[in-house]
Design a protein around this motif. Structure first.
Motif, PDB file in Angstrom:
ATOM      1  N   LYS A 183      -2.729  -5.717   4.776  1.00  0.00           N
ATOM      2  CA  LYS A 183      -2.165  -6.019   3.465  1.00  0.00           C
ATOM      3  C   LYS A 183      -0.649  -5.833   3.476  1.00  0.00           C
ATOM      4  CE  LYS A 183      -2.599  -4.753  -1.431  1.00  0.00           C
ATOM      5  NZ  LYS A 183      -3.270  -3.860  -2.410  1.00  0.00           N
ATOM      6  N   PRO A 242       0.817  -1.217   0.000  1.00  0.00           N
ATOM      7  CA  PRO A 242       0.000   0.000   0.000  1.00  0.00           C
ATOM      8  C   PRO A 242       0.855   1.274   0.000  1.00  0.00           C
ATOM      9  CG  PRO A 242      -0.835  -1.564   1.609  1.00  0.00           C
ATOM     10  CD  PRO A 242       0.490  -2.093   1.137  1.00  0.00           C
ATOM     11  N   ARG A 243       0.679   2.059  -1.057  1.00  0.00           N
ATOM     12  CA  ARG A 243       1.292   3.384  -1.180  1.00  0.00           C
ATOM     13  C   ARG A 243       2.817   3.383  -1.011  1.00  0.00           C
ATOM     14  NH1 ARG A 243      -2.715   4.970  -3.448  1.00  0.00           N
ATOM     15  NH2 ARG A 243      -3.631   7.047  -3.234  1.00  0.00           N
ATOM     16  N   GLN A 259      -5.737  -2.221   5.007  1.00  0.00           N
ATOM     17  CA  GLN A 259      -4.515  -1.881   4.287  1.00  0.00           C
ATOM     18  C   GLN A 259      -3.267  -2.143   5.144  1.00  0.00           C
ATOM     19  OE1 GLN A 259      -4.220  -0.939   0.922  1.00  0.00           O
ATOM     20  NE2 GLN A 259      -6.316  -1.741   1.068  1.00  0.00           N
ATOM     21  N   LYS A 260      -3.368  -1.932   6.443  1.00  0.00           N
ATOM     22  CA  LYS A 260      -2.258  -2.304   7.338  1.00  0.00           C
ATOM     23  C   LYS A 260      -2.019  -3.810   7.281  1.00  0.00           C
ATOM     24  CE  LYS A 260      -1.668  -0.432  11.370  1.00  0.00           C
ATOM     25  NZ  LYS A 260      -1.832   0.103  12.757  1.00  0.00           N
ATOM     26  N   LEU A 319      -7.619   7.792   4.810  1.00  0.00           N
ATOM     27  CA  LEU A 319      -8.205   6.469   4.995  1.00  0.00           C
ATOM     28  C   LEU A 319      -8.614   6.243   6.446  1.00  0.00           C
ATOM     29  CD1 LEU A 319      -8.804   3.969   3.278  1.00  0.00           C
ATOM     30  CD2 LEU A 319      -6.575   3.057   3.965  1.00  0.00           C
ATOM     31  N   THR A 329       1.928   3.245  10.675  1.00  0.00           N
ATOM     32  CA  THR A 329       1.819   4.041   9.453  1.00  0.00           C
ATOM     33  C   THR A 329       2.328   5.464   9.711  1.00  0.00           C
ATOM     34  OG1 THR A 329      -0.368   4.981   9.870  1.00  0.00           O
ATOM     35  CG2 THR A 329      -0.299   2.736   8.980  1.00  0.00           C
ATOM     36  N   TYR A 387      -2.580   9.756   2.118  1.00  0.00           N
ATOM     37  CA  TYR A 387      -3.376   8.549   1.860  1.00  0.00           C
ATOM     38  C   TYR A 387      -3.811   7.899   3.165  1.00  0.00           C
ATOM     39  CZ  TYR A 387      -4.192   3.586   0.862  1.00  0.00           C
ATOM     40  OH  TYR A 387      -4.715   2.318   0.818  1.00  0.00           O
ATOM     41  N   TRP A 388      -2.878   7.714   4.087  1.00  0.00           N
ATOM     42  CA  TRP A 388      -3.181   7.024   5.343  1.00  0.00           C
ATOM     43  C   TRP A 388      -4.065   7.883   6.248  1.00  0.00           C
ATOM     44  CZ3 TRP A 388      -2.370   2.031   5.562  1.00  0.00           C
ATOM     45  CH2 TRP A 388      -1.408   1.473   4.728  1.00  0.00           C
ATOM     46  N   GLU A 390     -11.189  -0.010   6.551  1.00  0.00           N
ATOM     47  CA  GLU A 390     -10.310  -0.144   5.390  1.00  0.00           C
ATOM     48  C   GLU A 390      -8.869   0.226   5.753  1.00  0.00           C
ATOM     49  OE1 GLU A 390      -8.970  -0.975   1.587  1.00  0.00           O
ATOM     50  OE2 GLU A 390     -10.789  -1.567   2.671  1.00  0.00           O
ATOM     51  N   TYR A 391      -8.719   1.176   6.663  1.00  0.00           N
ATOM     52  CA  TYR A 391      -7.378   1.524   7.157  1.00  0.00           C
ATOM     53  C   TYR A 391      -6.693   0.292   7.744  1.00  0.00           C
ATOM     54  CZ  TYR A 391      -3.903   3.694  10.326  1.00  0.00           C
ATOM     55  OH  TYR A 391      -2.762   4.032  11.012  1.00  0.00           O
TER      56      TYR A 391
END
Length: 547
Positions: free
Chosen positions: A408, A353-354, A405-406, A394, A435, A390-391, A401-402
């Motif tokens: 992920k 992610p990002r 993504q963590k 989110l 993050t 982005y973070w 979803e935050y």
């Protein structure tokens, strides 16, 4: 603050700069108090814990770990290295390409040259040029940290000139040539991408100068890792500060700086309480200080450009950092590389992610200092530059979803490590993800930036003028000064040095002598000295069956 008859100082922020300012204030006969919003000292120089693992967030190398230089003198004065063993490595960093080829950046110039020539004989001219200049840097120690230029006497300035002049061409050449331009000339694609990642990530605006300087420091054992790591460093300075009579208050979030008749007279905390002092030093986020705590009333065109324009340019400010810690129930072999930058394929980058630079840094933190992993276990710290916006968006818009993504990022890193270290498969104990918003929440740093202004840029030049011309003060505001990475530059030694500078300027203003001496404490460092280690988030990453 109690009325002791001594000049009193309130310091906003208990990071390394604030702690240093407090120590030097106490040594110089001032009464000081540090106000820190978090529950730990150190700011970004910190750690947290879960299931016996200590997640060391900051120190990858520390300038000043060897005796005989000004950086080391500051750490000795602050007690930062008291009783600690220092770990040094023969390789600064390893870079592995997508095809599995690797380059090792040894700090010994002869060994480095042999290694690079074996990898790419066709790049001999560039390789020999770099290693030749590295040999010259081994004999130089011309980066002063003890006294700000405006306070140096004429003999001191002449002494610096005598030291610099013989190497003036060397400095000019390597400060004028960007690493990106130098590395682009390599024929070998691994060296072309590898050289900018000597410092783990690509510091895109850097010239050759800081690479040569830091590798030379490592060659002399002057860029090692102290026992206890990041929080250990902060705790040692905190202990030095309180031992000198200083007071530090945690969970003390400053709402505004109190000003009367053009003079800072104290602060008001978020809970409404007020604290008064003769002088206020802000050692926290620069933008927050100028535009929130002071309402933007004390600026200059330079400050407005710095914080109104350059603060929003990616080439001027360090991005945020993603950190994935992985603790494994196996002790990896002692020859396992301590630090590797893996250059990722487009397919791999798409899974992170990002990710900003198509690379992932993997550090075996349990090789850095004993105690950050339980006996018989190992700890990895995997990082990459990432986009704060982005973070933040989110986390604000969709907390579920935050977290997804963590997870992920955590899942990618687990699989990535297991592929390169098959012995850890199925033996992962714990995974923890931080993050850029994590950094912002706990330190207040603008956009979760890890180091503030990027060195050798226009922003860095403007910040330097605040030290050399404004003496770390704001126009029209007496009784106030600033310290820390947003004014003194990024890096721990620069943060500590900025705290020293702030007190030196204050002592000159008050007409009292500035005093400093080395800490007399030689008690061996022990893990218990880290104190209580909180968890940054109550909710840990869930381990999948594949882990």
């Amino acid at each position: 603050m109690p009325d002791s008859g001594k000049p009193s100082v309130l310091i906003i922020g208990g990071g390394i700069a604030g702690l240093a300012a407090g120590c030097y204030a106490q040594m110089s006969g001032l009464d000081s108090r540090i106000l820190e919003k978090h529950v730990l000292p150190g700011g970004c120089c910190t750690a947290w814990s879960r299931e016996g693992y200590i997640f060391d967030y900051c120190i990858e190398w520390l300038i000043g770990t060897a005796p005989g230089n000004e950086a080391n003198q500051i750490w000795r004065e602050l007690g930062a290295l008291d009783g600690k063993e220092i770990t040094n490595f023969e390789v600064f960093n390893r870079v592995v390409g997508e095809d599995g080829r690797e380059v090792r950046f040894y700090h010994d110039p002869d060994r480095l040259e042999r290694h690079l020539l074996a990898l790419s004989p066709g790049d001999a001219r560039l390789i020999k040029s770099f290693c030749r200049d590295l040999r010259r840097f081994l004999d130089l120690e011309v980066f002063p940290f003890l006294k700000p230029p405006p306070l140096k006497t004429l003999p001191e300035k002449l002494a610096v000139l005598r030291e610099v002049l013989p190497s003036l061409l060397l400095f000019w050449r390597n400060s004028a040539r960007r690493m990106a331009d130098f590395s682009a000339k390599f024929e070998d694609p691994l060296l072309r991408r590898g050289f900018p990642n000597v410092f783990f990530q690509d510091h895109e605006q850097f010239p050759l100068l800081p690479y040569l300087y830091n590798i030379a420091c490592a060659h002399h054992g002057n860029a090692g890792i102290p026992e206890g790591g990041s929080l250990g460093l902060a705790r040692s300075i905190e202990d030095r500060y309180t031992g000198l009579g200083g007071e530090i208050s945690y969970r003390a979030r400053v709402r505004r700086i109190l000003v009367e008749d053009g003079r800072a007279v104290g602060v008001e905390l978020k809970n409404g309480t007020r604290h008064h002092a003769d002088h206020v030093i802000s050692a926290c986020d620069g933008y927050t200080t100028i535009y929130r705590l002071l309402g933007g009333e004390y600026t200059t065109p330079e400050l407005d450009k710095l914080y109104g324009e350059l603060l929003h340019k990616p080439e001027a400010v360090y991005p945020g950092m993603m950190s994935v810690f992985v603790g494994v129930d196996v002790e990896l072999p002692p020859d396992t590389p301590h630090s590797t930058t893996y250059l990722l394929s487009a397919q791999e980058s798409a899974q992170l992610p990002r990710v900003m630079q198509d690379s992932l840094v993997v550090q075996l933190r349990s090789r850095y200092w004993p105690g950050c992993a339980p006996p018989g276990k190992s700890l990895f710290h995997c990082t990459y530059f990432s986009d704060f916006g982005y973070w933040r968006e989110l986390r604000t818009r969709n907390r579920r979803e935050y977290w997804a993504q963590k997870r992920k990022a955590a899942d990618f890193v687990r699989a990535f490590l297991a592929e390169r270290h098959p012995e850890i498969g199925g033996r992962i104990d714990v995974v923890d993800v931080a993050t850029p918003t994590t950094n912002h929440r706990y330190t207040g740093n603008h956009n979760g930036s890890i180091l503030g202004w990027i060195g050798f840029t226009e922003a860095d030049d403007l910040a330097t003028r605040l030290v050399n011309r404004q003496r770390m003060r704001l126009p029209g505001l007496a009784g106030f000064s600033m310290a820390g990475q947003w004014i003194g530059g990024g890096g721990l030694i620069k943060a500590a040095s900025s705290g020293r500078f702030a007190i030196q300027f204050l002592c000159e203003e008050l007409g009292i002598p500035f005093r400093a001496w080395e800490s007399p404490d030689d008690q061996p460092w022990r893990p218990e000295m880290l104190g209580h280690l909180p968890q940054l988030d109550v909710r840990p990453m869930q381990l999948t069956e594949e882990a």
